[in-house]
Design an enzyme around this catalytic site. Structure first.
Site, PDB file in Angstrom:
ATOM      1  N   ASP A  28       1.210  -1.328   0.278  1.00  0.00           N
ATOM      2  CA  ASP A  28      -0.511   0.059   0.419  1.00  0.00           C
ATOM      3  C   ASP A  28       0.996   1.126   0.151  1.00  0.00           C
ATOM      4  O   ASP A  28       1.587   1.252   0.181  1.00  0.00           O
ATOM      5  CB  ASP A  28      -1.184   0.245   1.064  1.00  0.00           C
ATOM      6  CG  ASP A  28      -2.005   0.396   1.567  1.00  0.00           C
ATOM      7  OD1 ASP A  28      -3.281   0.327   0.843  1.00  0.00           O
ATOM      8  OD2 ASP A  28      -1.906   2.552   1.181  1.00  0.00           O
ATOM      9  N   ASN A  85     -12.814  -3.343   2.606  1.00  0.00           N
ATOM     10  CA  ASN A  85     -13.469  -2.179   2.787  1.00  0.00           C
ATOM     11  C   ASN A  85     -14.755  -2.577   1.735  1.00  0.00           C
ATOM     12  O   ASN A  85     -13.974  -2.574   0.466  1.00  0.00           O
ATOM     13  CB  ASN A  85     -13.249  -0.701   3.375  1.00  0.00           C
ATOM     14  CG  ASN A  85     -11.846  -0.605   4.200  1.00  0.00           C
ATOM     15  OD1 ASN A  85     -12.204  -1.454   5.013  1.00  0.00           O
ATOM     16  ND2 ASN A  85     -10.641  -0.510   3.647  1.00  0.00           N
ATOM     17  N   GLY A  91     -15.847   2.169   4.479  1.00  0.00           N
ATOM     18  CA  GLY A  91     -14.076   2.774   3.858  1.00  0.00           C
ATOM     19  C   GLY A  91     -14.326   3.078   2.862  1.00  0.00           C
ATOM     20  O   GLY A  91     -12.125   3.050   2.577  1.00  0.00           O
ATOM     21  N   HIS A  98      -9.960  -5.658  -3.143  1.00  0.00           N
ATOM     22  CA  HIS A  98      -9.059  -5.903  -2.960  1.00  0.00           C
ATOM     23  C   HIS A  98      -9.088  -6.091  -0.977  1.00  0.00           C
ATOM     24  O   HIS A  98      -9.596  -5.791  -0.115  1.00  0.00           O
ATOM     25  CB  HIS A  98      -7.911  -4.760  -2.443  1.00  0.00           C
ATOM     26  CG  HIS A  98      -8.724  -2.853  -2.048  1.00  0.00           C
ATOM     27  ND1 HIS A  98      -9.383  -2.719  -3.203  1.00  0.00           N
ATOM     28  CD2 HIS A  98      -8.509  -2.765  -1.168  1.00  0.00           C
ATOM     29  CE1 HIS A  98      -9.801  -1.087  -2.636  1.00  0.00           C
ATOM     30  NE2 HIS A  98      -9.505  -1.881  -0.942  1.00  0.00           N
ATOM     31  N   HIS A 100      -6.835  -6.184   2.025  1.00  0.00           N
ATOM     32  CA  HIS A 100      -5.660  -5.255   3.116  1.00  0.00           C
ATOM     33  C   HIS A 100      -4.797  -6.382   4.063  1.00  0.00           C
ATOM     34  O   HIS A 100      -5.944  -7.425   4.780  1.00  0.00           O
ATOM     35  CB  HIS A 100      -5.991  -4.447   4.168  1.00  0.00           C
ATOM     36  CG  HIS A 100      -6.545  -3.053   3.223  1.00  0.00           C
ATOM     37  ND1 HIS A 100      -5.687  -1.955   2.738  1.00  0.00           N
ATOM     38  CD2 HIS A 100      -8.051  -2.904   2.935  1.00  0.00           C
ATOM     39  CE1 HIS A 100      -6.820  -1.488   2.284  1.00  0.00           C
ATOM     40  NE2 HIS A 100      -8.460  -2.050   2.086  1.00  0.00           N
TER      41      HIS A 100
END
Ligand code: 5GP
Length: 112
Positions: A28, A85, A91, A98, A100
């Site tokens: 990220d 999210n 969010g 994706h 995280h």
């Protein structure tokens, strides 16, 4: 093209940690933990709320890839968190599904 499709196409640079025919994983750009990797399907699913039953194998592959990257980065013993999210209240800021992968520090609960 989504932002992440441009990363798949190498139009936007990223620190890629894993790639196969269906999945890409990269660090990220704004990490929220010492390890913060995004695991994405190359085929765009905008968000988990729009996933279909036929996406099951690909979704499983995302999770297993995230687990393996966590292991490769030394997070198996200390633990890690996977986050998806979805939508405004979730969010989500990039409309390309994706996962995280967050680790390297203790996570808090409830999340913010
Ligand atoms: P979301 O908020 O949609 O769950 O997560 C999107 C993530 O993409 C954010 O953590 C954000 O930092 C990351 N991100 C946004 N633009 C880029 C970029 O150009 N490169 C990389 N590597 N990450 C990005």
């Amino acid at each position: 093209m989504t932002l992440f499709e441009k990363i798949v196409a190498r139009e936007i640079p990223a620190k890629i940690v894993f790639e196969d025919d269906e999945v890409l994983a990269f660090h990220d750009v704004n990490p929220q933990a010492p390890v913060h990797v995004l695991v994405i399907p190359k085929r765009v699913i905008p968000r988990i709320a729009e996933a279909q039953p036929g996406d099951g194998a690909l979704l499983g592959r995302l999770l297993l890839t995230a687990k393996q990257i966590g292991a490769d980065l030394g997070l198996s013993e200390t633990g890690f968190r996977l986050v998806i999210n979805s939508g405004h209240n979730g969010g989500e800021t990039v409309p390309h599904l994706h996962v995280h992968l967050l680790g390297g520090r203790p996570m808090h609960w409830p999340p913010g």
